[in-house]
Design a protein around this motif. Structure first.
Motif, mmCIF file in Angstrom:
data_model
loop_
_atom_site.group_PDB
_atom_site.id
_atom_site.type_symbol
_atom_site.label_atom_id
_atom_site.label_comp_id
_atom_site.label_asym_id
_atom_site.label_seq_id
_atom_site.Cartn_x
_atom_site.Cartn_y
_atom_site.Cartn_z
ATOM 1 N N ARG A 87 0.831 -1.205 0.000
ATOM 2 C CA ARG A 87 0.000 0.000 0.000
ATOM 3 C C ARG A 87 0.866 1.256 0.000
ATOM 4 N N ASP A 88 2.027 1.188 0.677
ATOM 5 C CA ASP A 88 2.962 2.317 0.637
ATOM 6 C C ASP A 88 3.489 2.536 -0.780
ATOM 7 N N VAL A 89 3.760 1.439 -1.474
ATOM 8 C CA VAL A 89 4.206 1.546 -2.867
ATOM 9 C C VAL A 89 3.140 2.245 -3.698
ATOM 10 N N ASN A 90 1.906 1.804 -3.534
ATOM 11 C CA ASN A 90 0.814 2.403 -4.306
ATOM 12 C C ASN A 90 0.640 3.880 -3.966
ATOM 13 N N ALA A 91 0.731 4.201 -2.665
ATOM 14 C CA ALA A 91 0.522 5.584 -2.232
ATOM 15 C C ALA A 91 1.652 6.504 -2.677
ATOM 16 N N GLY A 93 3.032 6.679 -5.511
ATOM 17 C CA GLY A 93 2.918 7.103 -6.905
ATOM 18 C C GLY A 93 3.998 6.535 -7.800
ATOM 19 N N ALA A 94 4.774 5.563 -7.297
ATOM 20 C CA ALA A 94 5.868 4.984 -8.085
ATOM 21 C C ALA A 94 5.333 4.322 -9.352
ATOM 22 N N ASP A 95 6.158 4.338 -10.389
ATOM 23 C CA ASP A 95 5.772 3.760 -11.673
ATOM 24 C C ASP A 95 6.145 2.293 -11.796
ATOM 25 N N GLU A 96 7.007 1.807 -10.909
ATOM 26 C CA GLU A 96 7.450 0.417 -10.998
ATOM 27 C C GLU A 96 8.041 0.000 -9.665
ATOM 28 N N LEU A 97 7.920 -1.291 -9.358
ATOM 29 C CA LEU A 97 8.535 -1.878 -8.169
ATOM 30 C C LEU A 97 9.388 -3.056 -8.601
ATOM 31 N N LEU A 98 10.632 -3.093 -8.125
ATOM 32 C CA LEU A 98 11.538 -4.207 -8.395
ATOM 33 C C LEU A 98 12.013 -4.798 -7.077
ATOM 34 N N SER A 330 4.722 -9.990 -3.216
ATOM 35 C CA SER A 330 3.466 -9.415 -2.724
ATOM 36 C C SER A 330 2.361 -10.459 -2.615
ATOM 37 N N ASN A 331 2.748 -11.754 -2.653
ATOM 38 C CA ASN A 331 1.761 -12.838 -2.578
ATOM 39 C C ASN A 331 0.733 -12.750 -3.705
ATOM 40 N N LEU A 332 1.235 -12.450 -4.899
ATOM 41 C CA LEU A 332 0.424 -12.371 -6.120
ATOM 42 C C LEU A 332 -0.607 -11.243 -6.079
ATOM 43 N N GLU A 333 -0.351 -10.239 -5.259
ATOM 44 C CA GLU A 333 -1.229 -9.068 -5.229
ATOM 45 C C GLU A 333 -0.696 -8.033 -6.217
ATOM 46 N N PRO A 334 -1.461 -7.686 -7.245
ATOM 47 C CA PRO A 334 -0.954 -6.743 -8.246
ATOM 48 C C PRO A 334 -0.858 -5.333 -7.688
ATOM 49 N N PRO A 335 0.079 -4.549 -8.175
ATOM 50 C CA PRO A 335 0.204 -3.164 -7.707
ATOM 51 C C PRO A 335 -0.898 -2.282 -8.278
ATOM 52 N N GLU A 347 -5.593 0.353 -12.131
ATOM 53 C CA GLU A 347 -5.658 -0.944 -11.471
ATOM 54 C C GLU A 347 -5.503 -2.095 -12.456
ATOM 55 N N PHE A 348 -5.052 -3.209 -11.921
ATOM 56 C CA PHE A 348 -4.869 -4.420 -12.712
ATOM 57 C C PHE A 348 -6.198 -4.842 -13.324
ATOM 58 N N ASP A 349 -6.182 -5.143 -14.617
ATOM 59 C CA ASP A 349 -7.422 -5.377 -15.357
ATOM 60 C C ASP A 349 -7.578 -6.846 -15.748
ATOM 61 N N ASP A 350 -7.451 -7.725 -14.779
ATOM 62 C CA ASP A 350 -7.665 -9.151 -15.016
ATOM 63 C C ASP A 350 -7.834 -9.813 -13.652
ATOM 64 N N LEU A 351 -8.069 -11.102 -13.649
ATOM 65 C CA LEU A 351 -8.155 -11.850 -12.398
ATOM 66 C C LEU A 351 -6.756 -12.333 -12.026
ATOM 67 N N PRO A 352 -6.228 -11.923 -10.872
ATOM 68 C CA PRO A 352 -4.860 -12.321 -10.511
ATOM 69 C C PRO A 352 -4.644 -13.825 -10.536
ATOM 70 N N GLU A 353 -5.613 -14.592 -10.020
ATOM 71 C CA GLU A 353 -5.430 -16.042 -9.976
ATOM 72 C C GLU A 353 -5.374 -16.653 -11.371
ATOM 73 N N ARG A 354 -5.962 -15.971 -12.346
ATOM 74 C CA ARG A 354 -5.913 -16.472 -13.718
ATOM 75 C C ARG A 354 -4.650 -15.991 -14.422
ATOM 76 N N TYR A 355 -4.396 -14.686 -14.353
ATOM 77 C CA TYR A 355 -3.283 -14.124 -15.119
ATOM 78 C C TYR A 355 -1.935 -14.557 -14.562
ATOM 79 N N PHE A 356 -1.835 -14.690 -13.240
ATOM 80 C CA PHE A 356 -0.558 -15.046 -12.613
ATOM 81 C C PHE A 356 -0.397 -16.552 -12.428
#
Length: 364
Positions: A87-91, A93-98, A330-335, A347-356
């Motif tokens: 949530r800190d990453v999302n807040a 405003g970062a464009d990418e997380l590695l 992130s336990n398959l939680e999309p940013p 926001e991520f535009d798919d089902l995480p359990e399907r796409y990942f």
């Protein structure tokens, strides 16, 4: 020479001296802590910041985005991320997380994309675009024998004719004309889908070569840049001689895979005697197939991939490149990113359990 603000992290600095980065000709501005990073940003105005979260990266990212939202920010973490940290990453405003450890190639791909620079294997031909008889600066993607996707600075309408000159490295220039089949204004520019008019045999042959694959020798490894559609017409036999040593498959430019194309690709991987291989910058069509058919990645691993994102507020859509390690951390939680059009949630535009699903083996 693009300016890049970098936290004083030994792994990051080592990667920035690796061979792939030499072609980007970056000016590194190294900050030992958060205060120095903020000071450098205020005085030097870098185009990109690569920040270690352990050195105040969250706060610096927020400050940078508040001062200049156009500055690209990559956050780098060295451990598994908790829900609060995501949530800190999302807040921020970062464009990418590695997530570290990472390879120099992984970092290079993300830095190149954030700076709008071509990645390795995507710069082997030059394209000049003319709109209304005037040459314009354009971003070109999804080139195929049927057409191309462009981002141009000028307004464009459906049905308009656009001219292109394509010059492969070491070969003569080919002339192309196409008709705009769709045009979408975005961020002050226009995203255009262009369908080519009937091609001469020579021009068709040039495009076929440019849109299938390219083999790039990269030190001890071989990078194979795959392009276009995987269908019943796709033959991978000619790639076999290049399958020596360690291979990096770059599938960012794979635009479509039908069932017969998937079968041909899986059979190729089974027959190829590759010492070891991995997949970088996998396209959405490639990942969708890999999540359904495990053999699409065979014995290899996916290090990075593109994923679809959507802003409900303004209907902005785009694909973002994600690092597999970051999604696993992130336990398959999309940013969630900040929408570049309206500032809302992208926001991520798919089902995480399907796409990942292709990451399930690594997650276990």
């Amino acid at each position: 020479m693009p300016k890049v603000l970098v936290s004083n992290n030994s792994e990051l600095l080592r990667h920035f001296t690796a061979a792939p980065f030499k072609r980007l000709d970056l000016q590194l501005l190294v900050a030992k802590d958060a205060d120095e990073a903020r000071g450098i940003f205020m005085t030097q105005e870098p185009s990109l910041a690569v920040l270690d979260v352990e050195l105040g990266g969250f706060d610096v990212a927020k400050a940078i985005k508040a001062q200049n939202p156009a500055t690209r920010v990559i956050l780098v973490a060295g451990k598994r991320m908790s829900g609060d940290q995501m949530r800190d990453v999302n807040a921020s405003g970062a464009d990418e997380l590695l997530i570290m450890p990472m390879t120099a190639d992984e970092l290079h791909d993300v830095v190149a994309i954030q700076l709008g620079e071509p990645r390795l294997g995507t710069e082997t031909f030059a394209i000049t675009v003319e709109v209304g008889g005037k040459a314009v600066e354009a971003t070109v993607s999804n080139l195929s024998v049927d057409g191309v996707r462009l981002v141009v600075p000028d307004p464009v309408t459906e049905g308009q004719v656009i001219s292109l000159q394509i010059t492969p490295e070491g070969e003569p220039t080919q002339q192309f004309k196409g008709t705009v089949v769709w045009a979408q204004p975005r961020d002050g520019k226009t995203v255009v889908g262009l369908a080519f008019d009937k091609l001469e045999p020579g021009a068709h042959a040039v495009l076929a070569k440019l849109t299938q694959w390219q083999v790039v020798r990269d030190g001890e490894r071989t990078r194979v840049v795959l392009r276009g559609d995987f269908t019943e017409a796709t033959r991978f036999d000619e790639l076999m001689p290049a399958m020596v040593g360690r291979i990096v498959f770059d599938t960012a430019q794979v635009t479509y895979m039908n069932s017969l194309g998937v079968r041909a690709w899986c059979e190729f991987l089974r027959q190829a005697r590759i010492q070891g291989y991995e997949f970088h910058a996998c396209s959405v069509p490639f990942i969708l197939q890999a999540s359904m058919v495990r053999d699409v990645v065979g014995r290899g691993t996916v290090t990075s991939f593109f994923a679809p994102f959507h802003c409900i507020g303004c209907d902005h859509q785009e694909e973002r490149m994600l690092q597999s390690a970051a999604i696993l951390a992130s336990n398959l939680e999309p940013p969630i990113f900040k929408c570049p059009s309206c500032g809302g949630a992208l926001e991520f535009d798919d089902l995480p359990e399907r796409y990942f699903a292709f990451l399930e083996d690594e997650a276990d």
